[in-house]
Scaffold this motif. Structure first.
Motif, short mmCIF file in Angstrom:
data_model
loop_
_atom_site.label_atom_id
_atom_site.label_comp_id
_atom_site.label_asym_id
_atom_site.label_seq_id
_atom_site.Cartn_x
_atom_site.Cartn_y
_atom_site.Cartn_z
N GLY A 7 -64.83 -14.75 95.15
CA GLY A 7 -65.65 -13.54 95.04
C GLY A 7 -65.30 -12.43 96.01
O GLY A 7 -66.02 -11.44 96.09
N ASP A 8 -64.22 -12.57 96.78
CA ASP A 8 -63.92 -11.53 97.76
C ASP A 8 -62.42 -11.42 98.01
O ASP A 8 -61.92 -11.73 99.11
CB ASP A 8 -64.68 -11.82 99.07
N TYR A 9 -61.68 -10.96 97.00
CA TYR A 9 -60.23 -10.83 97.16
C TYR A 9 -59.84 -9.84 98.26
O TYR A 9 -58.90 -10.10 99.02
CB TYR A 9 -59.58 -10.48 95.81
N PRO A 10 -60.56 -8.71 98.41
CA PRO A 10 -60.18 -7.81 99.51
C PRO A 10 -60.23 -8.48 100.88
O PRO A 10 -59.37 -8.25 101.72
CB PRO A 10 -61.23 -6.69 99.40
N ARG A 11 -61.24 -9.34 101.09
CA ARG A 11 -61.30 -10.04 102.37
C ARG A 11 -60.11 -10.99 102.53
O ARG A 11 -59.58 -11.16 103.64
CB ARG A 11 -62.62 -10.82 102.48
#
Ligand code: WT7
Length: 671
Positions: free
Chosen positions: A488-492
Motif C-alpha cells: 500500500g505504499d510504493y513511494p515509501r
C-alpha cells in the motif's frame, strides 16, 4: 566489530572444512573456482543464470517468457519471470508428496520434549488441502490477506501453505506481539481472516494468543473469521466469527491449487523502519521461491535426506525462508521447534540435534551467547556428528562466539555460515559456502549468486572502490527474492530503498570489505535497534512511551530511545524521557516516584508492541540533544550510555550543547 582497516587485515582465515562439502551429484558448488564463475555469470548474465535456475528448481504451471524486467538505473523494483504461472504450495508439497509420500516433511519438536510428532509430505499435502478448503468455505479468495498469529507449531506451516495454495497472501505476525501491534498489522493489510491458537505453550508457560487476538479485533470490524488451532483446548469461541481449525478435517484430502502469476504476492511480513509505522514488505511468488530454494540448497548444502533445524520463528523472515519455504522446496525435512533453547534445560538444542540427526542447524548469535555461558562439559557429552553446516543470522557474531560455535558445536568439522540478509532481501545476501569458501570470524563471507554488494561513501554518495574500506552497504542490481513494495505504499518503498543512493538498493547497514572482498557488516545506520534478532524502530517505542499515564494524566513530554550493546541480547533498549511539569512537581513533593513513572511507561510499550520491546532502563533528563531543526541526536545519547563520552563527535550542530553535562551525569549517577 573489526571495522578498522588494520584489524580487518588481521582477521584470521579458516579453511573450509571438507566434511561439510555436500555429497556429489546434486549440483552443488564444489570448489572456489566454480563459485567464482557462477557468481560472475549470475551478475553479468542474470537472464541466463536465473532463467536456468528457475526452470531447474521450481515447477511451473506455465513457463515464463522473460526472465527480468528492470528499470533503467534501478529506480523501480524489478519484475522476474514474466507471465510465468506457478503455485507455492505445489512447489513445497505436491511434487514431493506425489513422488515420495512417506518422506518426512516436518518434525514437530513440541514445548515438552517427547510430545511432538512428524508429518510426511503425503500428510502435509492432505492437511494443506483441507485447510485450503476451509478457508475457501469462509470466503477467502485469491489476493485476500490472511493474518496468521501462531507460534512454532506445524499448523503455522500448514496455514501458510494453505493460504498460498488458493492464491491468497499470508501475513504472519510474531506471536510475541501485543494486541495493539497485531491490530495495526491486520488493519494495514485489510485482512478479514485471522488464524490463531487457543493458547500457545512456550517453556512451560501459557501464551494467551486467542485473548490477544480477541483484544486486537475489538478495533478490526472487518475481520469476519478467526480460525482457532486447539493446542490446550481452553478458551471459548465467538459464535459466527470463530471456527475450530479441526473443522478442516471434514474436507476431502485433495483440492487443486490456484496457479498465480510470478509476480503475484506470496506474503507480507511487517518489519520496523525508522519511522513509527511498520512496513508490510511484500514478497513475490516466483522470485521469492527461487531465492529461498537456491540459497537453502547452496548455503546449507541441502542433499536428499537432510534434516534442517532453523531455530527461528515463523513470525520473522528467517522462519519463512529457512524453516518453511527453503527446506520444503528442496524436499528435505524441517524441524519446527516450539520451545526455547533453555527449556527444560540448556541442552535442548543438542538433544534435538542428536535425537533427530540434524544436518543443518541455523540460529541467531543471541542464543549462542547464552548457551556458551554454560561451559563446555555438557555439550561434550553429545555426538553432534550429524551436523554439516552451522548457520548464524540476524546480527554480527563476535569472534569468541564464532570460535565456540566452530569448535564446541561444530567440532571443527562444520562450515559456519554467517548469513547476512534482511526481511527485505527475502533470502541470504552474503555467506560462506559449505566446504568451499574460506571463513573469517565476524565476516559474512562472499556475496550469494546474483548479489553485487558495493560500499558507498555516505557523504558523497560515490562508490568506494579501494580495499580494505568501509561505507554504506548497498546492492547494485535487482535480485529475484527482493521485496517488491511496501504494501500500500510504493513511494515509501522507493524513498527507503532505491532513492537514498540512486542506482542501488540501500540495505540500511554500514559495512566494510577487506582486501579479499570479505564482507563485515557493522550494523544498522538508521534508528533501528536489534534486540535478540528482533528488529525494532526507536520511533515506534518513543510513540508508545508518550501514551503512558499516571493519575490519568500524560507523564512524558518527549522521549528518545537508543540501543546499547548488551551481552546477551546484542542490543538492549534504553530510554531518555523529559517529564511533564505536574509530574516533576509531584516527584519533588514525594507523591510519585521516578520508578512509578518508568513502570507505567514500560507497561505501555509491553502492551503496545510486546514484552521484548521493553526498555531496560529509563533516564529522566531535563532536555534531549537536538539539532537546530529540532531533530533528536540519538547518536550522542548512544555514546553517553555506552560510556564513550570522550567521543561525542561534532557538537556544533546542536541547538542546546549546554545540556550535555547534565545528560552525562544523569547516566553516570544511575550506573
Ligand atoms: C538486519 C535485518 C535476516 C534475518 C534476520 C534479521 C542485521 C542480519 C546479519 C549478519 C550482521 C546482520 C542487519 C540487517 N543482520 N544478519 N549475519 N551479520 N548483521 O532480519 O529483522 O530484517 O533485520 O539484521 O543489520 O539489516 P531483519
Amino acid at each position: 566489530m573489526p571495522l578498522d582497516n588494520q584489524k580487518l587485515l588481521d582477521v584470521r582465515s579458516v579453511d573450509a572444512p571438507a566434511n561439510s562439502l555436500p555429497a556429489d551429484g546434486h549440483g552443488h558448488v564444489r570448489d572456489l573456482e566454480t563459485y567464482k564463475a557462477m557468481w560472475k555469470e549470475s551478475v553479468e548474465n542474470p537472464d541466463k543464470f536465473f532463467g536456468e535456475q528457475a526452470r531447474n528448481l521450481l515447477v511451473w504451471n506455465r513457463d515464463f517468457d522473460q526472465v527480468l524486467h528492470k528499470s533503467a538505473n534501478f529506480v523501480d523494483s524489478p519484475a522476474w519471470f514474466l507471465n510465468g504461472q506457478l503455485n507455492a504450495a505445489v512447489n513445497c508439497v505436491d511434487r514431493h508428496a506425489l513422488a515420495d509420500p512417506n518422506r518426512i516433511a516436518i518434525i514437530y519438536e513440541a514445548d515438552e520434549p517427547g510430545e511432538g510428532y512428524t508429518l510426511t509430505y503425503g500428510e502435509l499435502l492432505k492437511k494443506v488441502c483441507q485447510l485450503a478448503q476451509l478457508l475457501i468455505s469462509r470466503g477467502v479468495k485469491k489476493g485476500d490477506v490472511v493474518t496468521i498469529y501462531l507460534p512454532m507449531v506445524p499448523e503455522a506451516v500448514i496455514s501458510m501453505l494453505a493460504v498460498a495454495r488458493i492464491g491468497a497472501i499470508h501475513s504472519c505476525v510474531f506471536a510475541g506481539f501485543s494486541p495493539g501491534a497485531l491490530r495495526d498489522r491486520i488493519l494495514d493489510a485489510d485482512s478479514r481472516v485471522v488464524i490463531t491458537i487457543d493458547q500457545g505453550l512456550r517453556a512451560g508457560k501459557v501464551i494467551e494468543a486467542k485473548k490477544i487476538v480477541d483484544d486486537a479485533l475489538e478495533s478490526c470490524p472487518d475481520v469476519q473469521t478467526v480460525v482457532v488451532v486447539e493446542r490446550t483446548g481452553k478458551g471459548g469461541l465467538i459464535p459466527g466469527r470463530d471456527i475450530k481449525y479441526g473443522e478442516a478435517g471434514k474436507f476431502k484430502p485433495y483440492c487443486p491449487a490456484v496457479p498465480v502469476d510470478s509476480e503475484h504476492p506470496l506474503f507480507l511480513l511487517y518489519t520496523s523502519g525508522s519511522t513509527g509505522k511498520p512496513k508490510g514488505m511484500q514478497h513475490s511468488t516466483a522470485g521469492y521461491l527461487l531465492g529461498a530454494a537456491l540459497t537453502a540448497k547452496h548455503v546449507f548444502g541441502l542433499t536428499p535426506g537432510d534434516i534442517m533445524f532453523t531455530a527461528g520463528d515463523v513470525g520473522w523472515i528467517t522462519g519463512h525462508t529457512y524453516a518453511v519455504y527453503g527446506p520444503l522446496i528442496n524436499g528435505v525435512t524441517t524441524v519446527i521447534f516450539e520451545s526455547t533453547p533453555v527449556y527444560p534445560t540448556h541442552t535442548r538444542y543438542w538433544d534435538i540435534v542428536d535425537k533427530h540427526q540434524v544436518t543443518q542447524f541455523y540460529v541467531a548469535p543471541t542464543a549462542l551467547r547464552l548457551l556458551r555461558k554454560y561451559g563446555h562439559e555438557e555439550i561434550e557429552k553429545y555426538s553432534l556428528k550429524s551436523l554439516r553446516t552451522l548457520g548464524s543470522v540476524g546480527e554480527p557474531i563476535a569472534e569468541e562466539v564464532w570460535e565456540w560455535y566452530f569448535h564446541n558445536v561444530g567440532r571443527g568439522r562444520c562450515t559456519i555460515c554467517d548469513t547476512y540478509w534482511l526481511t527485505e532481501s527475502g533470502s541470504i545476501l552474503g555467506t560462506s559456502f559449505p566446504g568451499v569458501t574460506p571463513m573469517k570470524p565476524g565476516s559474512c563471507g562472499y556475496p550469494f549468486f546474483g548479489i553485487k554488494p558495493v560500499l558507498i561513501n555516505p557523504t558523497t554518495g560515490v562508490e568506494v572502490d579501494e580495499r580494505p574500506a568501509e561505507g554504506v552497504l548497498a546492492i547494485a542490481n535487482p535480485w529475484p527474492s527482493m521485496a517488491r513494495t511496501i504494501w500500500g505504499d510504493y513511494p515509501r518503498y522507493q524513498d527507503t530503498y532505491l532513492r537514498p543512493f540512486p542506482g542501488h538498493f540501500f540495505t540500511g547497514d554500514g559495512a566494510a570489505m577487506d582486501h579479499e572482498n570479505f564482507i563485515f557488516v557493522a550494523g544498522r545506520m538508521d534508528d533501528v535497534v536489534n534486540v535478540s534478532g528482533h528488529r525494532l524502530s526507536t520511533a515506534e517505542i518513543e510513540a508508545s512511551f508518550l501514551e503512558g499515564k499516571l493519575d490519568n494524566e500524560p507523564m512524558i513530554v518527549e522521549s528518545a530511545v537508543v540501543g546499547i550493546e548488551d551481552e546477551l541480547t546484542g542490543q538492549a533498549i534504553v530510554a531518555f524521557v523529559v517529564l511533564e511539569g505536574w509530574l516533576k512537581d509531584k516527584i519533588a513533593a514525594g507523591e510519585h516516584t521516578v520508578s512509578d513513572m518508568s513502570r507505567e511507561a514500560i507497561q505501555v510499550v509491553r502492551k503496545d508492541i510486546g514484552p521484548f520491546a521493553a526498555p531496560k532502563k529509563v533516564f529522566v533528563v531535563g532536555d534531549l540533544p537536538k539539532t537546530r531543526s529540532g531533530k533528536i541526536m540519538r547518536r550522542i545519547l548512544r555514546k553517553i550510555v555506552s560510556g564513550e563520552t570522550d567521543q561525542l563527535g561534532e557538537l556544533s550542530t546542536l541547538s542546546n550543547p549546554q545540556i550535555i553535562d547534565d545528560l552525562i551525569s544523569t547516566v553516570q549517577n544511575s550506573a
